[in-house]
Design an enzyme around this catalytic site. Structure first.
Site, PDB file in Angstrom:
ATOM      1  N   GLN A 166       3.069  10.029   1.589  1.00 58.83           N
ATOM      2  CA  GLN A 166       4.189   9.385   1.387  1.00 58.83           C
ATOM      3  C   GLN A 166       5.007   9.640   0.093  1.00 58.83           C
ATOM      4  O   GLN A 166       6.382   9.538  -0.153  1.00 58.83           O
ATOM      5  CB  GLN A 166       4.284   7.772   1.491  1.00 58.83           C
ATOM      6  CG  GLN A 166       3.516   7.238   2.746  1.00 58.83           C
ATOM      7  CD  GLN A 166       3.656   5.549   2.411  1.00 58.83           C
ATOM      8  OE1 GLN A 166       2.551   5.120   2.083  1.00 58.83           O
ATOM      9  NE2 GLN A 166       4.531   4.953   3.103  1.00 58.83           N
ATOM     10  N   HIS A 185      -1.707   6.676   7.845  1.00 57.54           N
ATOM     11  CA  HIS A 185      -0.855   7.620   7.129  1.00 57.54           C
ATOM     12  C   HIS A 185      -1.704   8.838   6.856  1.00 57.54           C
ATOM     13  O   HIS A 185      -0.937  10.321   6.814  1.00 57.54           O
ATOM     14  CB  HIS A 185      -0.328   7.197   5.823  1.00 57.54           C
ATOM     15  CG  HIS A 185       0.928   6.399   5.886  1.00 57.54           C
ATOM     16  ND1 HIS A 185       1.943   6.862   6.235  1.00 57.54           N
ATOM     17  CD2 HIS A 185       1.126   5.145   5.468  1.00 57.54           C
ATOM     18  CE1 HIS A 185       2.887   5.888   6.249  1.00 57.54           C
ATOM     19  NE2 HIS A 185       2.489   4.784   5.856  1.00 57.54           N
ATOM     20  N   GLY A 237       0.742  -1.103  -0.042  1.00 53.81           N
ATOM     21  CA  GLY A 237      -0.086  -0.040  -0.026  1.00 53.81           C
ATOM     22  C   GLY A 237       0.873   1.260  -0.068  1.00 53.81           C
ATOM     23  O   GLY A 237       2.124   1.254   0.414  1.00 53.81           O
ATOM     24  N   CYS A 294       6.810  -0.559   6.419  1.00 52.61           N
ATOM     25  CA  CYS A 294       6.190   0.420   5.755  1.00 52.61           C
ATOM     26  C   CYS A 294       7.365   0.923   4.597  1.00 52.61           C
ATOM     27  O   CYS A 294       8.583   0.995   5.023  1.00 52.61           O
ATOM     28  CB  CYS A 294       5.950   1.755   6.688  1.00 52.61           C
ATOM     29  SG  CYS A 294       5.586   3.257   6.158  1.00 52.61           S
ATOM     30  N   LEU A 295       7.119   1.464   3.365  1.00 51.64           N
ATOM     31  CA  LEU A 295       7.959   1.646   2.588  1.00 51.64           C
ATOM     32  C   LEU A 295       8.643   3.269   2.822  1.00 51.64           C
ATOM     33  O   LEU A 295       9.786   3.574   2.483  1.00 51.64           O
ATOM     34  CB  LEU A 295       7.172   2.177   1.257  1.00 51.64           C
ATOM     35  CG  LEU A 295       6.637   1.005   0.606  1.00 51.64           C
ATOM     36  CD1 LEU A 295       6.016   1.278  -0.865  1.00 51.64           C
ATOM     37  CD2 LEU A 295       7.789   0.009   0.112  1.00 51.64           C
ATOM     38  N   HIS A 328      -3.260   0.716   7.936  1.00 51.31           N
ATOM     39  CA  HIS A 328      -1.910   1.159   8.026  1.00 51.31           C
ATOM     40  C   HIS A 328      -2.012   2.642   7.027  1.00 51.31           C
ATOM     41  O   HIS A 328      -1.686   3.578   7.513  1.00 51.31           O
ATOM     42  CB  HIS A 328      -1.013   0.347   7.471  1.00 51.31           C
ATOM     43  CG  HIS A 328       0.342   0.655   7.279  1.00 51.31           C
ATOM     44  ND1 HIS A 328       1.428   0.147   8.008  1.00 51.31           N
ATOM     45  CD2 HIS A 328       0.752   1.701   6.356  1.00 51.31           C
ATOM     46  CE1 HIS A 328       2.722   0.847   7.383  1.00 51.31           C
ATOM     47  NE2 HIS A 328       2.271   1.718   6.470  1.00 51.31           N
ATOM     48  N   GLU A 329      -2.668   2.486   5.961  1.00 50.09           N
ATOM     49  CA  GLU A 329      -2.732   3.427   5.049  1.00 50.09           C
ATOM     50  C   GLU A 329      -3.694   4.800   5.471  1.00 50.09           C
ATOM     51  O   GLU A 329      -3.279   5.817   5.547  1.00 50.09           O
ATOM     52  CB  GLU A 329      -3.274   3.155   3.533  1.00 50.09           C
ATOM     53  CG  GLU A 329      -2.372   2.034   2.796  1.00 50.09           C
ATOM     54  CD  GLU A 329      -0.695   2.155   2.930  1.00 50.09           C
ATOM     55  OE1 GLU A 329      -0.341   3.701   3.164  1.00 50.09           O
ATOM     56  OE2 GLU A 329      -0.239   1.246   3.095  1.00 50.09           O
TER      57      GLU A 329
END
Ligand code: ZN
Length: 150
Positions: A51, A134, A46, A88-89, A130-131
């Site tokens: 991000q 963000h 995701g 996480c990226l 998670h997203e």
């Protein structure tokens, strides 16, 4: 389409709250296209717009069944619990155990502006929470129980 640079942990943009999308226009299409490309290239499950430095409530998710684009996602219902590794990226190379609901029902707008509801469990539910975090400036490292591992 273009791959965008993924902001990492130290970047203050990741701690800001994103705004709702009011008009779904060409810029949003471009953002969605770029986010999908960026997420796939980085082999992520995701990606949220902050991000890539854009404070808009836009998310892409791919749990292995194709890219799902979510504009203004809202969690309607959730249930159960799962406890497992998350990464996480924006926090490259690190993992930690995070508790999340095991199922979710989420509503969002697709790029046509239609309101869509989607339900899912396990990895999908984890990715949605998670997203959406963000979009509110929350990172998984805030929720890790135990050590953050490399
Ligand atoms: Zn993340």
């Amino acid at each position: 389409m273009a791959v965008r640079i993924i902001k990492t942990q130290e970047d203050p943009v990741l701690r800001k709250k994103s705004r709702e999308v009011e008009i779904i226009d060409e810029r949003i299409f471009q953002l969605l296209d770029d986010m999908a490309e960026t997420m796939i290239k980085a082999d992520g499950v995701g990606l949220a717009a902050p991000q890539v430095g854009v404070l808009k409530r836009v998310v892409t998710i791919d749990v292995g069944e194709g890219v799902i684009e979510m504009i203004n996602p809202q969690i309607l219902e959730y249930d159960g619990e799962q406890f497992g590794d998350e990464g996480c990226l924006s926090v490259p190379g690190k993992f930690g155990k995070v508790r999340r609901p095991n199922s979710v029902k989420v509503s969002f707008l697709n790029r046509q502006g239609d309101k869509v509801e989607m339900e899912g469990t396990e990895l999908f539910a984890r990715a949605v929470f998670h997203e959406v975090d963000h979009l509110d400036g929350v990172l998984f490292i805030d929720k890790v129980e135990g050590e953050l591992e490399e």
